[in-house]
Scaffold this motif. Structure first.
Motif, short mmCIF file in Angstrom:
data_model
loop_
_atom_site.label_atom_id
_atom_site.label_comp_id
_atom_site.label_asym_id
_atom_site.label_seq_id
_atom_site.Cartn_x
_atom_site.Cartn_y
_atom_site.Cartn_z
N ILE A 1 38.97 2.87 -22.85
CA ILE A 1 37.97 2.77 -23.91
C ILE A 1 36.82 1.90 -23.42
O ILE A 1 37.01 0.93 -22.69
CB ILE A 1 38.60 2.14 -25.20
N MET A 2 35.59 2.31 -23.79
CA MET A 2 34.44 1.47 -23.49
C MET A 2 34.30 0.47 -24.64
O MET A 2 34.34 0.84 -25.81
CB MET A 2 33.16 2.30 -23.37
N VAL A 3 34.14 -0.80 -24.27
CA VAL A 3 34.01 -1.85 -25.29
C VAL A 3 32.67 -2.55 -25.10
O VAL A 3 32.35 -3.03 -24.00
CB VAL A 3 35.15 -2.89 -25.19
N ASN A 4 31.88 -2.56 -26.18
CA ASN A 4 30.60 -3.28 -26.19
C ASN A 4 30.82 -4.66 -26.84
O ASN A 4 31.27 -4.75 -27.99
CB ASN A 4 29.55 -2.52 -26.99
N PHE A 5 30.51 -5.69 -26.12
CA PHE A 5 30.62 -7.05 -26.63
C PHE A 5 29.22 -7.48 -27.09
O PHE A 5 28.35 -7.79 -26.28
CB PHE A 5 31.17 -8.00 -25.56
N ILE A 6 29.06 -7.51 -28.40
CA ILE A 6 27.72 -7.71 -28.99
C ILE A 6 27.52 -9.17 -29.35
O ILE A 6 28.30 -9.76 -30.11
CB ILE A 6 27.55 -6.82 -30.24
N ARG A 7 26.44 -9.73 -28.81
CA ARG A 7 26.05 -11.11 -29.11
C ARG A 7 24.67 -11.12 -29.74
O ARG A 7 23.93 -10.14 -29.68
CB ARG A 7 26.07 -11.95 -27.84
N THR A 8 24.33 -12.24 -30.36
CA THR A 8 23.05 -12.32 -31.06
C THR A 8 21.89 -12.58 -30.10
O THR A 8 20.73 -12.37 -30.44
CB THR A 8 23.09 -13.45 -32.11
N ASN A 9 22.21 -13.04 -28.90
CA ASN A 9 21.14 -13.25 -27.91
C ASN A 9 21.08 -12.03 -26.98
O ASN A 9 21.59 -10.97 -27.31
CB ASN A 9 21.39 -14.55 -27.13
N ASP A 10 20.50 -12.22 -25.84
CA ASP A 10 20.32 -11.08 -24.92
C ASP A 10 21.42 -10.99 -23.88
O ASP A 10 21.22 -10.40 -22.80
CB ASP A 10 18.95 -11.19 -24.23
#
Length: 631
Positions: free
Chosen positions: A234-243
């Motif tokens: 599975i592809m997992v995107n780790f989303i943060r509030t910065n860049d």
């Protein structure tokens, strides 16, 4: 070592404000008491403004953490709930099986999150509040778990697309920790049905370590694997509030069924060790606040286990007027303070003498020559600065003592009237009977509770006065003067020193003062304090009318006497005359020895007794033959 194995960063860091512990103190005293049951607490995780030096998001706890209402409508921040377990002793806190505690918490989280993946994030806190020293021991854990037979490996780092759209979606869905991307790149809420056709799993990441996700990732991957065990990549995107958002292709390898888990989550202390933290607030909190809560603590300990029904609020809020700041007045004041009474006014007209300090507990040698009332009030505030204690120097007009300065004595009467009016309870603790008479009358006029204590050499009397009611005077307990058939007169003039002073065994005053206050406290626990029948019982025990103690035999008697219709202090004629005439009534009472006798009806009683005596004297037996004499 497998270099491709996914590594994790600290899930969340805790920062606990001093106001959290202050509120914990209140909740421990008023709500939790001896209970160690979990108490819900709340906080929000702000991921918008993480500093570069921070390793991740923070759990910030303060006084509002105990109130769920404070966390409604928090924008962008992710609100999470936790549970606080406060133990009663430091031994319980230390001896808790920490690993078992974690595993028990995991079971709760696992059952919830199988149905809703967003329930996979929660925290727990164990604590011990030493409210005497104001030290707080605590340890926070964020439960993280993964099946023992499930391994997570990085296949490769992949480009991440549409980060801004996913960030906006998370901002609009503050309660969501994960979402899915379908094969067309559309964002979907996580659900079991949507997992099978998803292309990527998106996780709100609390870590700030480059390309290293939070340990909370374990929870989400465990649930994902439970819902779709056949999907091993599975592809997992780790989303943060910065860049710094990033994405991995992950391989989930399971060597068996999901039935045993590795569970972790205890936070490391400032030294990086797996140990609890301790906060000492004794130097930071206002000493007055500590004293205030400590006084309440002593009383609430009683309420927790021994007398849960006791109403401490009514005791704390009562306003007490103490007439007489001598031996009884000092002991009564201290006992009232120990019960949590905060408002006390002491009245006396004398000064501290050299003989006073050894018997009168609010005075010292350096106080000799100072006004008793004011000195006693100041001493109470030295013991407990939050006491609203006032001393009033005042001579009370005494029946049997004719007026010598009307202007002065009228002002004293008016001052006494106002003092009784603005207090709830009156203690009569003066040296002479005539001093007690006017306050007793005025207390009846205003319907106040009166507690009376008087001393003999080796005996004492403690009693509560019946409260006068003009509308219902049929069943009322008697007052201090109801057993008298004469009006109080001058008992001080031309008396020797031992006759003017209260000569008593030292222990008698302590016994009388303690029982006087305890009688009041028992009375205050009734819904209505007016004319509670003698001997009535509540959870504190019996509420007598009179207590007469005799130290020579170490015995105590409980007595009851009804109100006397010709009483010089509480009969209807006296009370109504005082209420109507005010100062004129007092002036007539002091100047005319016969005024109260006539008004109360005691003069008629005296005449009847005199007539009866005359009849008996005239009854003369001269002739034995008229009677049957037994020899």
């Amino acid at each position: 070592m497998d270099l491709n194995r996914l590594k994790y960063a600290t899930p969340l860091q805790s920062f606990v404000d001093t106001t959290f512990f202050q509120e914990l103190s209140r909740i421990k005293l008023d709500i939790l008491k001896l209970s160690s049951e979990g108490q819900k607490i709340y906080t929000s995780v702000n991921l918008e403004n993480l500093s570069k030096s921070s390793v991740g998001g923070s759990i910030f706890l303060n006084s509002q953490s105990f109130d769920q209402e404070c966390w409604h409508g928090v924008e962008k921040d992710v609100v999470i709930s936790g549970t606080l377990y406060n133990f009663n002793t430091i031994e319980e806190f230390k001896s808790l099986d920490k690993q078992k505690f974690l595993e028990d918490r995991f079971k709760d989280v696992w059952e919830r999150s199988k149905h809703d993946i967003n329930q996979a994030v929660s925290f727990d806190m164990i604590s011990f509040a030493d409210l005497k020293r104001y030290k707080f021991y605590y340890w926070l854990c964020v439960t993280c778990f993964i099946p023992q037979l499930l391994s997570v490996n990085i296949i490769k780092k992949v480009p991440i697309d549409g980060v801004e759209e996913i960030q906006k979606w998370f901002n609009m869905h503050s309660k969501e920790w994960v979402c899915l991307l379908d094969k067309k790149g559309h964002i979907l809420k996580y659900s079991v049905d949507a997992v099978e056709n998803s292309r990527a799993l998106c996780i709100r990441d609390t870590s700030n370590v480059p390309e290293t996700p939070s340990t909370l990732t374990k929870n989400f991957l465990s649930i994902f694997n439970y819902h779709y065990p056949a999907k091993n990549q599975i592809m997992v995107n780790f989303i943060r509030t910065n860049d710094s958002s990033f994405a991995y292709d992950l391989k989930l390898s399971s060597e068996g069924t999901i039935d045993r888990f590795k569970v972790s989550g205890w936070e490391r202390n400032a030294q990086g060790k797996l140990l609890p933290r301790v906060t000492d607030l004794s130097a930071l909190i206002d000493p007055l606040k500590i004293a205030d809560q400590s006084v309440d603590l002593n009383l609430k300990l009683m309420k927790w286990r021994v007398a849960p029904e006791i109403n401490l609020k009514v005791i704390k809020e009562i306003k007490v007027l103490i007439l007489g700041a001598g031996t009884l007045g000092c002991y009564v004041s201290r006992t009232l303070m120990a019960w949590g009474v905060r408002t006390v006014t002491l009245v006396d007209n004398s000064t501290v003498s050299f003989s006073n300090p050894v018997r009168q507990s609010l005075f010292g040698f350096d106080d000799v020559g100072k006004p008793k009332a004011e000195t006693a009030a100041n001493a109470l505030k030295k013991v407990f600065p939050l006491m609203d204690a006032t001393g009033v120097e005042l001579s009370i007009p005494m029946i049997g003592h004719p007026i010598t300065n009307e202007e002065k004595e009228k002002k004293e009467f008016e001052k006494l009237y106002e003092l009784i009016k603005c207090h709830d309870v009156i203690f009569l603790l003066m040296d002479s009977r005539e001093t007690r008479w006017l306050p007793a009358v005025l207390a009846n006029v205003m319907g106040k509770v009166v507690i009376n204590a008087a001393l003999g050499f080796d005996s004492y009397l403690v009693m509560r006065h019946g409260i006068y009611d003009a509308n219902d005077d049929s069943e009322r307990l008697g007052c201090y003067f109801c057993n008298d058939v004469v009006v109080p007169m001058d008992s001080l003039t031309d008396k020797t020193l031992d006759q003017m002073c209260t000569v008593t065994r030292p222990g008698v005053a302590l016994l009388a003062a303690a029982q006087a206050v305890e009688l009041l406290v028992s009375l205050l626990q009734q819904k209505a304090v007016h004319n509670v029948p003698a001997g009535e019982k509540n959870f504190l025990g019996c509420i007598p009318h009179q207590i007469r103690g005799f130290l020579n035999e170490f015995t105590t008697l409980k007595l009851e006497t009804p109100a006397y219709k010709h009483c010089s202090a509480c009969s209807s004629a006296i009370v109504q005359e005082c209420e109507e005439l005010g100062w004129e009534f007092v002036k007539n009472s002091l100047n005319n020895p016969d005024y109260i006798e006539e008004l109360s009806g005691l003069r008629d009683v005296k005449r009847e007794v005199e007539n009866l005596t005359e009849d008996i004297t005239e009854w003369n037996i001269d002739e034995e033959e008229e009677f049957d004499i037994i020899r």
